[in-house]
Write an enzyme that holds these catalytic residues in place. Structure first.
Site, mmCIF file in Angstrom:
data_model
loop_
_atom_site.group_PDB
_atom_site.id
_atom_site.type_symbol
_atom_site.label_atom_id
_atom_site.label_comp_id
_atom_site.label_asym_id
_atom_site.label_seq_id
_atom_site.Cartn_x
_atom_site.Cartn_y
_atom_site.Cartn_z
ATOM 1 N N GLU A 150 -58.269 8.333 -11.407
ATOM 2 C CA GLU A 150 -57.551 8.917 -10.268
ATOM 3 C C GLU A 150 -56.572 7.924 -9.645
ATOM 4 O OE1 GLU A 150 -60.714 12.300 -8.893
ATOM 5 O OE2 GLU A 150 -60.911 10.333 -7.954
ATOM 6 N N GLU A 193 -69.084 17.144 0.259
ATOM 7 C CA GLU A 193 -67.705 17.410 -0.138
ATOM 8 C C GLU A 193 -67.529 18.831 -0.657
ATOM 9 O OE1 GLU A 193 -64.406 15.791 -3.397
ATOM 10 O OE2 GLU A 193 -66.302 14.720 -3.111
ATOM 11 N N ASP A 234 -68.215 16.880 -11.031
ATOM 12 C CA ASP A 234 -67.887 16.226 -9.766
ATOM 13 C C ASP A 234 -68.667 16.838 -8.615
ATOM 14 O OD1 ASP A 234 -66.695 14.652 -7.843
ATOM 15 O OD2 ASP A 234 -64.796 15.720 -7.830
ATOM 16 N N TRP A 276 -57.718 19.582 -12.606
ATOM 17 C CA TRP A 276 -57.907 19.677 -11.154
ATOM 18 C C TRP A 276 -57.867 21.132 -10.690
ATOM 19 C CZ3 TRP A 276 -54.080 15.353 -9.095
ATOM 20 C CH2 TRP A 276 -54.611 14.084 -9.434
#
Length: 871
Positions: free
Chosen positions: A382, A493, A465, A648
C-alpha cells in the site's frame, strides 16, 4: 459515495415509521423478564462516562455477600512493595495537574494500590494496608508478593509450585490456619504478582467465591502486544464522530504533538487515561504496545520523540507493558537524521551501512528505554517502501533489520499484509506465494527457512483484510520454519466502527479453534494443529510466540468510542493470555465488571453481545461474500463500486452475474484452496463440502444452488441479511428494557448508537439485496424466516410478507373492522404480540413477532397500513 451517505441518513429516518410502543420491548417479548432487576445506583452512576473501563469497582450490592467478602479481605499485606523500583529515564515525569491517577515506581506498588482501590470500592469500606504485618498474619488478609520480596509468600507457597508458572504466571491460594487463614497472591516476578492481583479482584468483581482458592495460571503466548495506529482507523477520538480529537489533540490515546489548549499535556506529562490504559492492559495480561502507525512517520525515531517515548515507557513499565515502534524501511535516508544518513544505494539489507544505521538508532532508543521491544515493519504494501524497491525480498529485508537488532535483544515484527498484483490475479493468494518459498528455502547447514529467529512474520487472521468472517489465513501451519505472530483487529474498521455493537470474541474464538489439519514432514496429521496451537508454538515447536491486536484506544471519555468496544479490548487481552478461553464466559466477566451483576441485566447484555458478531456477518458478509464496503471509510455498503484498482473494489470480490455470486477459488478458478493442507484443500475445493459460511470465498455459487436448509442459495442469502437486521432490532429493544438498571449517561449513549446501528444494518441489507436481485432475476422470498407471520383481518388471512419491507398495506372493505383478530407464525416457537390496533380506516396496526435463530432472538415489527379496499 454521497448517495450512500444519503441512504444512511434516510434509513435512520425509517425508525420514525414505528410508533413509540414498538421502540420499547415488553418484558415477555424476548426472554426472561427484566422488570425485577434492581435499579441503578442513584446519583453518581447517572453521570458516569465509562472512563474507568472495567476497573471501576462499585460496591457489591448484596449485603450478605459483601459481608462474606469482607471476612476474606480484612487487610492488604504487601511486604517491601518499594524495594525494586523499575527503571525511570525521565527526571521530570509527572502527572497532569488535578490528576486522579498516580505514578508508581514498582509493580508491587501497582498491585498494592489496585487492591486498595478495588477492595475499598467493592467492599464499601476502608481496607487497611500494611507493609509489615507483624505476627501473626491477620485472618482474612490478602498477601501479595514474590518469594524475594515477601517472607510470607516464601513460607506460604512452595518454590516448586511457583516454578511451574514461569516468569509471568501467578498462584492465588487460600492458606488455612486453625479456624482462620489468609489469601496469598504470588508470582516469581512482581509483574506475575500484579497479574495475580487482578485475577483475585476479578473474582470479587464477578461475584465468584474467594475461599478455598488454588489457582495457578501462566500465559500460553509470550508476546501479547497491541499495535496503536494513532488516528488511522481511529473511532475513539473525542470529536463528534470519534475519528479525531478536540482541544489540540489528534484523538490518539497518547499525546506527542498536541497543540493549542493541550500543548501543555504532551509527554512527559502523564495523563490519567495513560494510567487507566496501563491498568486495563495489565488486568488482561497485555505486555507490549507499538505506539505509532504501521505507515510510519520517521519522526518517532528522532531524539526529541525518543525522549517522549521514554516518558511513556516509564509510566507503563510498572504495569508490565513495554513499548515498540513502527518504522519505515527507508528511514536511514531521512535528512532529519543528518549527518547520520544513508543514500538509497546503501539500503542493501546485507550491507554494513544499512545494518549499522539501524543498530545505532536502536541503541539510541535503548539508552532511554532499556526494555524497548523492537520494530514493526510494513514494507512493500500500500505504497510503503521496502526491500523489493531495491532488488531484495521480504526475507532479506526482515533479516537485515533483525541482524541489526539481535545484539540488543530486540525483535522485528514483519507484517505479511502484501498483495502485489503482479504475483497473482487473486489477491488472497499473494502473501503465501511471497513468504512460503522463504520459509521452505534450504540453508547451507541443511536447515530450512531463511527468516531469522528474532523475526516474526505478523499475519492477519484471514487472507484478505479483517472482514467479519474469513477463512483462516493459509500461512498458519504452512510456515513451519518461521516464527509467526497472529494479527487481530480490535478496532472495528470493517465491523461497525464506533456505531455498531459487535463483540468480536466469538470471531476470534472461531479463528483460534479452527483446525488447520497441519501435517508433519511425512504427511501425518499433527496431534495439535488448531490455529491457536500454531500461534502458541505447541504444534510445530516454534521457539518464540506472539499475538498482536490492532488497538481501539483513543482520547474519548470511554477510551474506545463505543462503550461496548471496551469488551473487544478486554476479550483480546484475555484470549491472548489463554486462547482456549470461552468468549461467552469472557463476555459475562466483562459485563459483570462493567455494567451489572444483577442476573437478569447481566444475562440480557451477555446475550446481546454473544450473537452480535454473527448478526453483523449476516447483514454485511453472509455466506462468504467479502469486502462490499465503500472504499473510503469502510463503513457503508457499495457492492457496485469499482475503486482505483480491482482488488480494492467490491465488484472484484462479488463477481455478481446472472449465473451466481462469489469468487471461484476452487481448482476451476484461482485455486486458493491449494494453499491449505490436504484436508482443507479438498473441503474448500468442492462446493458440496465447503462450509456455507465460507461458500463465496471459494465458489461462484449458482443462484439456485440447494443449501442445507433446503432453500435455494438466493433464498438463504436474503434470509441471512434479514435475520441479521432482526437481531439488531432485538438488541435495541432489549437494551431499552434495561433503562431502570443502567446509569443515565451510558444508557443514553448506547441507545443512540443502537438506533443508528439498526438503521445502518437495514441499509446494508437493502443496498446489497437490491443489487444482487438485479443479477439473480428472482423474486424476493416470502414467509421463510423465523419471524415470518400472517395476520387475519375481517376473516381474511394476509401473508406473503417480504421481511425486508418496513410496512405493509392491507385493504379493508367499507364498513368492515380493521382489527387484527389472529396472528399465525410460520415457526411454532415464535411469539407474537399485537402492539396496537388501527382505530379506523385508514389506520395503522403494529404486530411484534419474536423468533429465534442459532445466534439469538430476532424481532420483526410489522407495521400494517389499513386502507380502504376490497378483498
Amino acid at each position: 459515495m454521497k448517495a450512500h451517505a444519503r441512504y444512511r441518513a434516510s434509513w435512520r429516518a425509517v425508525l420514525t415509521l414505528l410508533p413509540a410502543a414498538v421502540l420499547v420491548v415488553t418484558s415477555h417479548a424476548w426472554g426472561p423478564p427484566v422488570a425485577a432487576a434492581a435499579s441503578a445506583p442513584a446519583g453518581a452512576d447517572d453521570a458516569y462516562d465509562g472512563s474507568d473501563m472495567w476497573l471501576r469497582y462499585p460496591p457489591v450490592e448484596d449485603p450478605g455477600l459483601r459481608d462474606r467478602y469482607r471476612e476474606s479481605a480484612t487487610s492488604i499485606v504487601v511486604e517491601n512493595a518499594g524495594q525494586n523500583p523499575v527503571h525511570r529515564h525521565t527526571r521530570n515525569l509527572r502527572m497532569e495537574p488535578g490528576a486522579r491517577e498516580k505514578l508508581v515506581a514498582t509493580s508491587l506498588e501497582a498491585a498494592r494500590d489496585e487492591l486498595d482501590r478495588g477492595l475499598d470500592g467493592l467492599l464499601d469500606r476502608d481496607v487497611p494496608v500494611t507493609e509489615r504485618p507483624g505476627e501473626p498474619v491477620p485472618d482474612g488478609a490478602v498477601v501479595v508478593g514474590t518469594p524475594g520480596s515477601s517472607p510470607l509468600v516464601r513460607e506460604s507457597v512452595p518454590a516448586a509450585d511457583l516454578a511451574g508458572v514461569g516468569e509471568e504466571g501467578y498462584v492465588v491460594r487460600s492458606v488455612t490456619r486453625g479456624e482462620g487463614g489468609y489469601t496469598v497472591v504470588a508470582g516469581n516476578t512482581e509483574v506475575g504478582a500484579l497479574y495475580g492481583t487482578y485475577a483475585f479482584l476479578r473474582l470479587v468483581q464477578t461475584r465468584k467465591p474467594v475461599t478455598d482458592l488454588d489457582i495457578s495460571e501462566s500465559p500460553k503466548i509470550r508476546n501479547r502486544h497491541l499495535n496503536n495506529w494513532e488516528t488511522v482507523r481511529l473511532y475513539a477520538g473525542n470529536n463528534a464522530d470519534g475519528t479525531g480529537g478536540l482541544n489540540g489533540e489528534n484523538g490518539s490515546v497518547f499525546n506527542f504533538a498536541a497543540t493549542g489548549p493541550s500543548a501543555g499535556r504532551n509527554l512527559p506529562v502523564v495523563l490519567d487515561r495513560y494510567i487507566v490504559v496501563a491498568r486495563a492492559l495489565a488486568s488482561t495480561g497485555i505486555n507490549g504496545i507499538t505506539v505509532n502507525l504501521v505507515n510510519a512517520d520517521n519522526v518517532y525515531l528522532t531524539d526529541a520523540y525518543i525522549e517522549q517515548e521514554a516518558a511513556l515507557a516509564d509510566a507503563l513499565r510498572p504495569y508490565g507493558v513495554t513499548i515498540a515502534l513502527s518504522i519505515n524501511y527507508t528511514a536511514p535516508t531521512d535528512p532529519r537524521f543528518a549527518p547520520d544518513t544513508l543514500t538509497e544505494a546503501q539500503l542493501d539489507p546485507y550491507g554494513d551501512a544499512f545494518r549499522g544505521w539501524w543498530n545505532r538508532r536502536a541503541r539510541t532508543i535503548q539508552q532511554a528505554v532499556p526494555d524497548f521491544t523492537g520494530f514493526t515493519v510494513k514494507a512493500n504494501s500500500e505504497g510503503q517502501p521496502g526491500p523489493q524497491d531495491f532488488g531484495y525480498d521480504h526475507g532479506d529485508g526482515a533479516n537485515g533489520i533483525g541482524a541489526a537488532l539481535e545484539p540488543l535483544g530486540m525483535t522485528v515484527y514483519w507484517r505479511t499484509f502484501v498483495y502485489d498484483a503482479d504475483v497473482d490475479s487473486d489477491r488472497l493468494k499473494r502473501a503465501y506465494l511471497e513468504f512460503g518459498p522463504i520459509d521452505d528455502e534450504v540453508q547451507e547447514d541443511g536447515s530450512e527457512g531463511r527468516v531469522a529467529e528474532n523475526v516474526f512474520l505478523q499475519t492477519k487472521n484471514g487472507p484478505l483484510d479483517f472482514q467479519a468472517r474469513e477463512p483462516v489465513h493459509p500461512m498458519f501451519g504452512r510456515m513451519e520454519n518461521t516464527n509467526q505472530a497472529l494479527e487481530l483487529q480490535i478496532t472495528q474498521e470493517y465491523t461497525g466502527q464506533n456505531t455498531m455493537l459487535a463483540y468480536l470474541g466469538p470471531m476470534w474464538q472461531e479463528v483460534l479453534r479452527t483446525d488447520t489439519y497441519a501435517t508433519d514432514e511425512d504427511g501425518g496429521l499433527l496431534e495439535h494443529r488448531r490455529v491457536g496451537d500454531i500461534v502458541d508454538g505447541t504444534a510445530q515447536g516454534h521457539p518464540d510466540t506472539a499475538i498482536v491486536g490492532v488497538a481501539n484506544l483513543g482520547n474519548a471519555a470511554n477510551l474506545t468510542g463505543h462503550h461496548f468496544s471496551q469488551a473487544n479490548l478486554y476479550a483480546f487481552g484475555r484470549m491472548a493470555w489463554d486462547w482456549t478461553q470461552d468468549s461467552g464466559r469472557l463476555a459475562d466477566d466483562w459485563v459483570r465488571m462493567t455494567w451489572s451483576n444483577e442476573g437478569p441485566v447481566a444475562d440480557t447484555v451477555v446475550r446481546m453481545m454473544t450473537g452480535s458478531w454473527e448478526a453483523l456477518a449476516g447483514y454485511q458478509t453472509p455466506l462468504g461474500i467479502g469486502h462490499q464496503f465503500a472504499a473510503d471509510v469502510h463503513y457503508d455498503p457499495y457492492p457496485s463500486q469499482w475503486f482505483v484498482r480491482d482488488d480494492w473494489s467490491p465488484v472484484y470480490y462479488n463477481r455478481a452475474d446472472s449465473a451466481g455470486l462469489g469468487y471461484d477459488r476452487s481448482p476451476t478458478g484461482s485455486n486458493l484452496a491449494a494453499q491449505y493442507f490436504p484436508v482443507l484443500r479438498e473441503r474448500y475445493s468442492d462446493i458440496r463440502t465447503t462450509p456455507e459460511d465460507l461458500l463465496m470465498w471459494f465458489h461462484h455459487v449458482p443462484w439456485g444452488h440447494r443449501m442445507e436448509s433446503g432453500r435455494t442459495f438466493w433464498e438463504e442469502l436474503v434470509g441471512r441479511y434479514q435475520t441479521g437486521v432482526q437481531y439488531v432490532t432485538w438488541m435495541r429493544e432489549a437494551w431499552d428494557s434495561l433503562e431502570p438498571s443502567i446509569g443515565a449517561r451510558r444508557f443514553a449513549e448506547v441507545r443512540e448508537k443502537l438506533a443508528a446501528h439498526e438503521a445502518d444494518a437495514r441499509n446494508w441489507r437493502d443496498t446489497c439485496v437490491d443489487y444482487w436481485r438485479e443479477f439473480s432475476g428472482r423474486p424476493m422470498p416470502v414467509d421463510q424466516g423465523p419471524a415470518s407471520a400472517s395476520v387475519v383481518v375481517n376473516g381474511q388471512e394476509h401473508g406473503g410478507f417480504d421481511l425486508s419491507e418496513d410496512s405493509y398495506t392491507i385493504p379493508v372493505p367499507a364498513g368492515a373492522s380493521p382489527e387484527i383478530t389472529e396472528v399465525r407464525t410460520r415457526d411454532p416457537r415464535a411469539r407474537h404480540e399485537i402492539v396496537s390496533q388501527a382505530a379506523g380506516v385508514p389506520g395503522r396496526a403494529v404486530v411484534k413477532v419474536t423468533g429465534t435463530s442459532p445466534f439469538g432472538p430476532l424481532v420483526k415489527n410489522y407495521v400494517f397500513e389499513m386502507v380502504p379496499g376490497t378483498q
